[in-house]
Design a protein around this motif. Structure first.
Motif, PDB file in Angstrom:
ATOM      1  N   TYR A 123      10.642  16.476  12.110  1.00 37.04           N
ATOM      2  CA  TYR A 123      10.256  17.826  12.232  1.00 37.04           C
ATOM      3  C   TYR A 123       9.526  18.037  10.878  1.00 37.04           C
ATOM      4  O   TYR A 123       9.727  17.382   9.754  1.00 37.04           O
ATOM      5  CB  TYR A 123      11.348  18.712  12.388  1.00 37.04           C
ATOM      6  CG  TYR A 123      12.222  18.659  13.552  1.00 37.04           C
ATOM      7  CD1 TYR A 123      11.752  18.739  14.906  1.00 37.04           C
ATOM      8  CD2 TYR A 123      13.509  18.390  13.307  1.00 37.04           C
ATOM      9  CE1 TYR A 123      12.541  18.781  16.067  1.00 37.04           C
ATOM     10  CE2 TYR A 123      14.393  18.059  14.450  1.00 37.04           C
ATOM     11  CZ  TYR A 123      13.903  18.424  15.686  1.00 37.04           C
ATOM     12  OH  TYR A 123      14.689  18.102  16.847  1.00 37.04           O
ATOM     13  N   SER A 164      15.858  17.630   8.232  1.00 41.71           N
ATOM     14  CA  SER A 164      16.629  17.785   9.657  1.00 41.71           C
ATOM     15  C   SER A 164      17.933  17.109   9.451  1.00 41.71           C
ATOM     16  O   SER A 164      18.366  16.395   8.862  1.00 41.71           O
ATOM     17  CB  SER A 164      15.737  17.463  11.011  1.00 41.71           C
ATOM     18  OG  SER A 164      15.454  16.169  10.811  1.00 41.71           O
ATOM     19  N   GLN A 185      15.710  22.017  10.264  1.00 43.49           N
ATOM     20  CA  GLN A 185      15.567  22.205  11.673  1.00 43.49           C
ATOM     21  C   GLN A 185      16.526  21.074  12.339  1.00 43.49           C
ATOM     22  O   GLN A 185      16.591  20.129  11.780  1.00 43.49           O
ATOM     23  CB  GLN A 185      14.118  21.972  12.146  1.00 43.49           C
ATOM     24  CG  GLN A 185      13.869  22.046  13.780  1.00 43.49           C
ATOM     25  CD  GLN A 185      12.679  22.097  14.344  1.00 43.49           C
ATOM     26  OE1 GLN A 185      12.488  22.167  15.524  1.00 43.49           O
ATOM     27  NE2 GLN A 185      11.616  22.379  13.492  1.00 43.49           N
ATOM     28  N   HIS A 235      15.716  24.302  20.009  1.00 41.12           N
ATOM     29  CA  HIS A 235      15.209  24.004  18.069  1.00 41.12           C
ATOM     30  C   HIS A 235      16.089  25.168  17.561  1.00 41.12           C
ATOM     31  O   HIS A 235      15.910  26.441  17.802  1.00 41.12           O
ATOM     32  CB  HIS A 235      13.897  23.909  18.313  1.00 41.12           C
ATOM     33  CG  HIS A 235      13.367  22.659  18.779  1.00 41.12           C
ATOM     34  ND1 HIS A 235      13.879  21.450  18.084  1.00 41.12           N
ATOM     35  CD2 HIS A 235      12.770  22.403  19.853  1.00 41.12           C
ATOM     36  CE1 HIS A 235      13.095  20.473  18.815  1.00 41.12           C
ATOM     37  NE2 HIS A 235      12.548  20.938  19.888  1.00 41.12           N
ATOM     38  N   VAL A 291      16.201  26.583  13.194  1.00 35.11           N
ATOM     39  CA  VAL A 291      15.901  26.528  11.880  1.00 35.11           C
ATOM     40  C   VAL A 291      16.747  27.449  11.079  1.00 35.11           C
ATOM     41  O   VAL A 291      16.901  28.600  11.247  1.00 35.11           O
ATOM     42  CB  VAL A 291      14.454  26.831  11.516  1.00 35.11           C
ATOM     43  CG1 VAL A 291      13.877  26.742  10.326  1.00 35.11           C
ATOM     44  CG2 VAL A 291      13.427  25.702  12.582  1.00 35.11           C
TER      45      VAL A 291
END
Length: 153
Positions: A72, A76, A113, A145, A147
């Motif tokens: 990403y 991650s 992420q 997803h 974050v």
């Protein structure tokens, strides 16, 4: 239960460590979750591997870590897994704390992420992750997803 944690790039993993982490991932992500998918996906070589060992030397917890721009735009964390034999000790929370700290030690405090299985949304929210975008299916398992901003540190 106290684990001993180590973080290594792929090239520094021993054969025994590589075997143990692949065995654990297969045990949970393929067998336990009854999901036939290509776990060995060509990304292990570019990852850092976080391994948590019991005092007896058994791999109890594992995660795969990536710097920004690999999976990403952000750093991650993936393949987050605790062995079924050690789930009653709260190791999932310790694993995620260790993974976040390792990402920050490797690349500095920054957004992280993840692609999380949807049923774990509340777990990840406890660590400051927030859903971004719509849910999706990955290998027939609902995912989202999420974050975590750098300011969550």
């Amino acid at each position: 239960m106290t684990l001993t944690w180590t973080t290594k790039p792929f090239a520094e993993l021993t054969l025994a460590e590589l075997y143990a982490l692949l065995q654990l991932r297969s045990e949970v992500f393929v067998v336990e979750q009854t999901c036939a998918f290509q776990d060995i996906d060509g990304q292990d070589q570019g990852a850092w591997h976080l391994l948590g060992y019991t005092p007896e030397g058994e791999l109890a917890a594992y995660a795969r870590l990536f710097g920004p721009g690999i999976c990403y735009p952000e750093a991650s964390i993936g393949r987050v897994v605790v062995s079924p034999r050690f789930r009653r000790y709260g190791l999932g929370r310790e694993l995620l704390r260790q993974a976040i700290a390792a990402v920050e030690a490797l690349d500095g405090a920054q957004p992280i992420q993840i692609g999380a299985q949807s049923y774990l949304q509340a777990f990840y929210e406890d660590f400051g992750f927030r859903q971004v975008g719509e849910g999706y299916l990955e290998d027939n398992i609902p995912h989202i997803h999420m974050v975590r901003s750098a300011s969550q540190a």
